[in-house]
Design an enzyme around this catalytic site. Structure first.
Site, PDB file in Angstrom:
ATOM      1  N   SER A  75       0.880  -1.422  -0.283  1.00 20.34           N
ATOM      2  CA  SER A  75      -0.031  -0.055  -0.075  1.00 20.34           C
ATOM      3  C   SER A  75       0.951   1.195  -0.001  1.00 20.34           C
ATOM      4  O   SER A  75       1.792   1.331   0.741  1.00 20.34           O
ATOM      5  CB  SER A  75      -0.955  -0.059   1.340  1.00 20.34           C
ATOM      6  OG  SER A  75      -1.577   1.162   1.387  1.00 20.34           O
TER       7      SER A  75
ATOM      8  N   GLU B 217       0.112   3.672   1.804  1.00 22.89           N
ATOM      9  CA  GLU B 217       0.141   3.915   3.194  1.00 22.89           C
ATOM     10  C   GLU B 217       1.476   3.866   3.821  1.00 22.89           C
ATOM     11  O   GLU B 217       2.114   4.397   4.685  1.00 22.89           O
ATOM     12  CB  GLU B 217      -0.802   3.321   3.928  1.00 22.89           C
ATOM     13  CG  GLU B 217      -2.213   3.798   3.950  1.00 22.89           C
ATOM     14  CD  GLU B 217      -2.353   5.007   4.643  1.00 22.89           C
ATOM     15  OE1 GLU B 217      -2.079   5.197   5.849  1.00 22.89           O
ATOM     16  OE2 GLU B 217      -2.864   6.436   4.159  1.00 22.89           O
TER      17      GLU B 217
ATOM     18  N   TYR C  36      -1.707  -0.307  10.609  1.00 20.66           N
ATOM     19  CA  TYR C  36      -1.935  -0.793   9.432  1.00 20.66           C
ATOM     20  C   TYR C  36      -1.012  -0.672   8.529  1.00 20.66           C
ATOM     21  O   TYR C  36      -0.380  -1.597   8.014  1.00 20.66           O
ATOM     22  CB  TYR C  36      -3.309  -0.013   8.704  1.00 20.66           C
ATOM     23  CG  TYR C  36      -3.479  -0.318   7.249  1.00 20.66           C
ATOM     24  CD1 TYR C  36      -4.148  -1.601   6.756  1.00 20.66           C
ATOM     25  CD2 TYR C  36      -2.972   0.338   6.350  1.00 20.66           C
ATOM     26  CE1 TYR C  36      -4.193  -1.912   5.527  1.00 20.66           C
ATOM     27  CE2 TYR C  36      -3.175   0.254   4.933  1.00 20.66           C
ATOM     28  CZ  TYR C  36      -3.652  -0.888   4.463  1.00 20.66           C
ATOM     29  OH  TYR C  36      -3.794  -1.444   3.271  1.00 20.66           O
TER      30      TYR C  36
HETATM   31  P1  NAP Z   1     -11.631  -4.785   1.491  1.00 20.36           P
HETATM   32  O1  NAP Z   1     -12.705  -4.381   0.711  1.00 20.36           O
HETATM   33  O2  NAP Z   1     -11.619  -4.102   3.021  1.00 20.36           O
HETATM   34  O3  NAP Z   1     -11.408  -6.360   1.490  1.00 20.36           O
HETATM   35  C1  NAP Z   1     -10.613  -7.025   2.469  1.00 20.36           C
HETATM   36  C2  NAP Z   1     -10.854  -8.303   2.284  1.00 20.36           C
HETATM   37  O4  NAP Z   1      -9.897  -9.124   3.488  1.00 20.36           O
HETATM   38  C3  NAP Z   1     -12.269  -9.079   2.567  1.00 20.36           C
HETATM   39  O5  NAP Z   1     -12.255 -10.045   1.343  1.00 20.36           O
HETATM   40  C4  NAP Z   1     -12.125  -9.507   3.925  1.00 20.36           C
HETATM   41  O6  NAP Z   1     -12.896 -10.637   4.139  1.00 20.36           O
HETATM   42  C5  NAP Z   1     -10.764  -9.892   3.914  1.00 20.36           C
HETATM   43  N1  NAP Z   1     -10.219 -10.460   5.380  1.00 20.36           N
HETATM   44  C6  NAP Z   1     -10.332  -9.574   6.439  1.00 20.36           C
HETATM   45  N2  NAP Z   1      -9.651 -10.076   7.485  1.00 20.36           N
HETATM   46  C7  NAP Z   1      -9.455 -11.442   7.025  1.00 20.36           C
HETATM   47  C8  NAP Z   1      -8.489 -12.565   7.908  1.00 20.36           C
HETATM   48  N3  NAP Z   1      -8.551 -12.561   8.858  1.00 20.36           N
HETATM   49  N4  NAP Z   1      -8.413 -13.482   7.080  1.00 20.36           N
HETATM   50  C9  NAP Z   1      -8.608 -13.803   5.624  1.00 20.36           C
HETATM   51  N5  NAP Z   1      -9.163 -12.580   4.756  1.00 20.36           N
HETATM   52  C10 NAP Z   1      -9.517 -11.447   5.933  1.00 20.36           C
HETATM   53  O7  NAP Z   1     -10.039  -4.212   0.977  1.00 20.36           O
HETATM   54  P2  NAP Z   1      -9.708  -4.015  -0.767  1.00 20.36           P
HETATM   55  O8  NAP Z   1     -10.299  -2.499  -0.743  1.00 20.36           O
HETATM   56  O9  NAP Z   1     -10.555  -4.891  -1.391  1.00 20.36           O
HETATM   57  O10 NAP Z   1      -8.332  -4.159  -0.576  1.00 20.36           O
HETATM   58  C11 NAP Z   1      -7.584  -5.319  -1.033  1.00 20.36           C
HETATM   59  C12 NAP Z   1      -6.150  -5.376  -0.428  1.00 20.36           C
HETATM   60  O11 NAP Z   1      -5.303  -4.287  -0.777  1.00 20.36           O
HETATM   61  C13 NAP Z   1      -6.087  -5.177   1.406  1.00 20.36           C
HETATM   62  O12 NAP Z   1      -4.838  -5.888   1.763  1.00 20.36           O
HETATM   63  C14 NAP Z   1      -5.547  -3.486   1.297  1.00 20.36           C
HETATM   64  O13 NAP Z   1      -5.075  -3.526   2.574  1.00 20.36           O
HETATM   65  C15 NAP Z   1      -4.822  -3.499   0.123  1.00 20.36           C
HETATM   66  N6  NAP Z   1      -5.026  -2.204  -0.316  1.00 20.36           N
HETATM   67  C16 NAP Z   1      -6.085  -1.463  -0.724  1.00 20.36           C
HETATM   68  C17 NAP Z   1      -5.829  -0.342  -1.241  1.00 20.36           C
HETATM   69  C18 NAP Z   1      -7.236   0.493  -1.699  1.00 20.36           C
HETATM   70  O14 NAP Z   1      -7.195   1.669  -2.009  1.00 20.36           O
HETATM   71  N7  NAP Z   1      -8.337  -0.209  -1.936  1.00 20.36           N
HETATM   72  C19 NAP Z   1      -4.671   0.315  -1.685  1.00 20.36           C
HETATM   73  C20 NAP Z   1      -3.347  -0.369  -1.195  1.00 20.36           C
HETATM   74  C21 NAP Z   1      -3.673  -1.608  -0.769  1.00 20.36           C
HETATM   75  P3  NAP Z   1     -14.464 -10.343   4.904  1.00 20.36           P
HETATM   76  O15 NAP Z   1     -15.499  -9.874   3.602  1.00 20.36           O
HETATM   77  O16 NAP Z   1     -14.744 -11.568   5.311  1.00 20.36           O
HETATM   78  O17 NAP Z   1     -14.228  -9.382   6.022  1.00 20.36           O
HETATM   79  N1  GDD Z   2     -12.565   6.746   6.312  1.00 20.09           N
HETATM   80  C1  GDD Z   2     -12.763   8.019   6.250  1.00 20.09           C
HETATM   81  N2  GDD Z   2     -14.052   8.637   6.955  1.00 20.09           N
HETATM   82  N3  GDD Z   2     -11.984   9.052   6.151  1.00 20.09           N
HETATM   83  C2  GDD Z   2     -12.054  10.333   6.032  1.00 20.09           C
HETATM   84  C3  GDD Z   2     -13.159  10.755   6.919  1.00 20.09           C
HETATM   85  C4  GDD Z   2     -14.179   9.956   6.974  1.00 20.09           C
HETATM   86  O1  GDD Z   2     -15.184  10.332   7.615  1.00 20.09           O
HETATM   87  N4  GDD Z   2     -13.069  12.374   6.713  1.00 20.09           N
HETATM   88  C5  GDD Z   2     -11.735  12.389   6.231  1.00 20.09           C
HETATM   89  N5  GDD Z   2     -11.255  11.338   5.833  1.00 20.09           N
HETATM   90  C6  GDD Z   2      -9.942  11.217   5.664  1.00 20.09           C
HETATM   91  C7  GDD Z   2      -8.874  10.365   6.040  1.00 20.09           C
HETATM   92  O2  GDD Z   2      -8.401  11.166   7.310  1.00 20.09           O
HETATM   93  C8  GDD Z   2      -7.874  10.180   5.248  1.00 20.09           C
HETATM   94  O3  GDD Z   2      -6.958  11.295   5.136  1.00 20.09           O
HETATM   95  C9  GDD Z   2      -8.563  10.226   3.594  1.00 20.09           C
HETATM   96  O4  GDD Z   2      -9.676  10.756   4.283  1.00 20.09           O
HETATM   97  C10 GDD Z   2      -9.055   8.908   3.026  1.00 20.09           C
HETATM   98  O5  GDD Z   2      -9.253   7.825   3.888  1.00 20.09           O
HETATM   99  P1  GDD Z   2      -9.981   6.392   3.695  1.00 20.09           P
HETATM  100  O6  GDD Z   2     -10.717   6.478   2.489  1.00 20.09           O
HETATM  101  O7  GDD Z   2     -10.263   5.734   4.837  1.00 20.09           O
HETATM  102  O8  GDD Z   2      -8.585   5.880   2.925  1.00 20.09           O
HETATM  103  P2  GDD Z   2      -7.020   5.885   3.583  1.00 20.09           P
HETATM  104  O9  GDD Z   2      -6.258   6.665   2.443  1.00 20.09           O
HETATM  105  O10 GDD Z   2      -6.925   6.022   4.930  1.00 20.09           O
HETATM  106  O11 GDD Z   2      -6.602   4.384   3.005  1.00 20.09           O
HETATM  107  C11 GDD Z   2      -7.309   3.672   2.019  1.00 20.09           C
HETATM  108  O12 GDD Z   2      -6.261   3.589   1.108  1.00 20.09           O
HETATM  109  C12 GDD Z   2      -4.819   3.040   1.472  1.00 20.09           C
HETATM  110  C13 GDD Z   2      -3.926   3.117   0.335  1.00 20.09           C
HETATM  111  O13 GDD Z   2      -3.214   4.593   0.301  1.00 20.09           O
HETATM  112  C14 GDD Z   2      -7.538   2.044   2.404  1.00 20.09           C
HETATM  113  O14 GDD Z   2      -8.267   1.335   1.220  1.00 20.09           O
HETATM  114  C15 GDD Z   2      -6.120   1.289   2.915  1.00 20.09           C
HETATM  115  O15 GDD Z   2      -6.395  -0.129   3.062  1.00 20.09           O
HETATM  116  C16 GDD Z   2      -5.150   1.537   1.705  1.00 20.09           C
HETATM  117  O16 GDD Z   2      -3.843   0.721   1.884  1.00 20.09           O
END
Ligand code: NAP
Ligand code: GDD
Length: 327
Positions: free
Chosen positions: A126, A128, A150
Site C-alpha cells: 500500500s 500508506e 495498518y
Molecule cells: P476490503 O474491501 O476491505 O477487503 C478486505 C478483504 O480481506 C475482505 O475479503 C475480507 O473478508 C478479507 N479479510 C479480512 N480479514 C481477514 C482475515 N483475517 N483472513 C482472511 N481474509 C480477511 O479491501 P480492498 O480495498 O479490496 O483491498 C484489498 C487489499 O489491498 C487489502 O490488503 C488492502 O489493505 C490493500 N490495499 C487496498 C488499497 C485500496 O485503496 N483499496 C490500496 C492499497 C492496498 P471479509 O469480507 O470476510 O471481511
Molecule cells: N474513512 C474516512 N472517513 N476517512 C475520512 C473521513 C471519514 O469520515 N473524513 C476524512 N477522511 C480522510 C482520512 O483522514 C484520510 O486522510 C482520507 O480521508 C482517506 O481515508 P480513507 O478513505 O479511509 O482511505 P485511506 O487513505 O486511509 O486508506 C485507504 O487507502 C490505502 C492506500 O493508500 C485504504 O483502502 C487502505 O487499505 C489503503 O492501503
C-alpha cells in the site's frame, strides 16, 4: 487441451478480490477464493459469479489452514489481498490488524515454501507505507514512513515478500497501490461514504454527513484498473515491485465538491466536521509515480478523478438492496 491455470485469492469478498476474480475468470483461470465463515452473508460482491468460483474456508490468522490449502490446491498464482484494511480502525485494533496484514502474509508465504508449491505470489502492498512521505510524487525507491498500525504491518509484509524472493528465489512481488475506489468500495472509506451520502440526500433519506479531515490529499484511481495491473505483475518475466497510481492528487474537500456539485448540491449545506473521524496520526499527501509500471508492464489507469467520482455518484443515486449495494 492444456489444464486451466489455478489462481488462489485471499480477500475475494472485498472490493479488489471481486474485480480480480472477474478478470481471472475472463482469462480462463480456475479461481479459488478463501472466505471466512460469517454468521450472515458477506459475499454480495461475488454473488454474480458465485457458481464459477471454488470457495474454500480459511483465515489468514490460521497457519495450519494456509498449509492445508496450499497443499491441496497447489495454485499457479496466489494473490494475497486479505487484510483488516481500514486505517482508522487499525488504531482501535492494532494487534489484530498487524496479525492479519503482516503475520498473515508470512503464514501464507511460508505455507507455499513448506509445501513446495511452485507459484507466483502477489502481495497487496500500500501507498500508506510512504505515510509522511519524504518526496512527491512517491515511486518504488521512496523510503517508507508508516503512520498507522495498518501501514506498519504492511511494511513488514512488503519486506517479508521481498525476503522470500531473495532468500528462496520465489516469484514474489509487491504491488504498491495508491487508493483505488469503485461502486464496490466499502461504505466506511471516505469516497464511498461521500457518494452514498449524496444518493441518500437526493432521495431525502439523509440530511447531514459527518466527516473528519478534509485537507488530506490522495491519488484516487479505479479498482478494476489496479487489479488488471496486479495480474500483469505476475505475468512479467522477472519478479519485481511496482507502484500503481494515477499521478493526480486531490483533497477530500475536492472530492466533496465534485460529488455534490455533480448532483446539483452544495456540500457546505450538509457536511459537519466530527472529531471522531480524525486519526491519531494523519497521512497528508499521497501521489504516485507509475512510470515503472507503464514502461515495464504497459499499464496505465483508464479512469481519472472526475470520471471516477461520477461513476460512484451515478451508482449511489439509485436505491439498492443490500445484495445490490456492491454491484
Ligand atoms: P476490503 O474491501 O476491505 O477487503 C478486505 C478483504 O480481506 C475482505 O475479503 C475480507 O473478508 C478479507 N479479510 C479480512 N480479514 C481477514 C482475515 N483475517 N483472513 C482472511 N481474509 C480477511 O479491501 P480492498 O480495498 O479490496 O483491498 C484489498 C487489499 O489491498 C487489502 O490488503 C488492502 O489493505 C490493500 N490495499 C487496498 C488499497 C485500496 O485503496 N483499496 C490500496 C492499497 C492496498 P471479509 O469480507 O470476510 O471481511
Ligand atoms: N474513512 C474516512 N472517513 N476517512 C475520512 C473521513 C471519514 O469520515 N473524513 C476524512 N477522511 C480522510 C482520512 O483522514 C484520510 O486522510 C482520507 O480521508 C482517506 O481515508 P480513507 O478513505 O479511509 O482511505 P485511506 O487513505 O486511509 O486508506 C485507504 O487507502 C490505502 C492506500 O493508500 C485504504 O483502502 C487502505 O487499505 C489503503 O492501503
Amino acid at each position: 487441451m492444456a489444464a486451466k491455470r489455478k489462481a488462489f485469492i485471499t480477500g475475494i469478498t472485498g472490493q479488489d478480490g471481486s474485480y480480480l476474480a472477474e478478470i481471472l475468470l475472463e482469462r480462463g483461470y480456475e479461481v479459488y477464493g478463501m472466505i471466512r465463515r460469517s454468521s450472515s452473508f458477506n459475499t454480495a460482491r461475488i454473488d454474480h459469479i458465485f457458481g464459477e468460483l471454488e470457495l474454500v474456508f480459511g483465515d489468514l490468522a490460521d497457519g495450519s489452514a494456509m498449509n492445508q490449502l496450499m497443499r491441496t490446491i497447489r495454485p499457479d498464482e496466489v494473490y494475497n489481498l486479505g487484510a483488516q484494511s481500514h486505517v482508522r480502525v487499525s488504531f482501535d485494533i492494532p494487534e489484530y490488524t498487524v496479525d492479519i496484514g503482516a503475520l498473515g502474509t508470512l503464514r501464507l508465504l511460508d505455507a507455499i515454501r513448506e509445501e513446495g508449491v511452485r507459484c507466483r505470489f502477489y502481495q497487496a502492498s500500500s501507498s500508506e507505507m510512504f505515510g509522511q512521505a519524504r518526496e512527491v510524487p512517491q515511486n518504488e525507491e521512496t523510503p517508507f514512513h508508516p503512520r498507522s498500525p495498518y501501514a506498519a504491518g504492511k511494511v513488514f509484509a512488503y519486506w517479508i515478500t521481498r525476503n522470500y524472493r531473495e532468500a528462496y528465489g520465489m516469484y514474489a512481488v509487491n504491488g504498491i497501490l495508491f487508493n483505488h475506489e469503485s461502486p464496490r468500495r466499502g461504505p466506511t472509506f471516505v469516497t464511498r461514504k461521500i457518494t452514498r451520502a449524496v444518493g441518500a440526500i437526493l432521495r431525502g433519506e439523509q440530511d447531514e454527513l459527518r466527516l473528519g479531515n478534509l485537507d488530506a490529499k490522495r491519488d484516487w484511481g479505479y479498482a478494476r484498473d489496479y487489479m488488471e495491473g496486479a495480474w500483469r505483475m505476475l505475468q512479467a518475466e522477472e519478479p519485481d515491485d511496482y507502484v500503481l497510481a494515477t499521478g493526480e492528487a486531490h483533497s477530500v474537500r475536492e472530492f466533496l465538491e465534485e460529488a455534490f456539485s455533480y448532483a446539483g448540491l452544495d456540500w457546505r449545506d450538509y457536511v459537519k466536521i466530527d472529531p471522531r473521524y480524525f486519526r491519531p496520526a494523519e497521512v497528508d499527501l499521497l501521489v504516485g509515480d507509475y512510470s515503472k509500471a507503464k514502461q515495464k508492464l504497459g499499464w496505465e489507469p483508464t479512469v481519472r478523478f472526475h470520471e471516477l467520482v461520477r461513476m460512484m455518484v451515478d451508482h449511489d443515486r439509485e436505491r439498492r438492496t443490500t445484495e445490490e449495494h456492491y454491484l
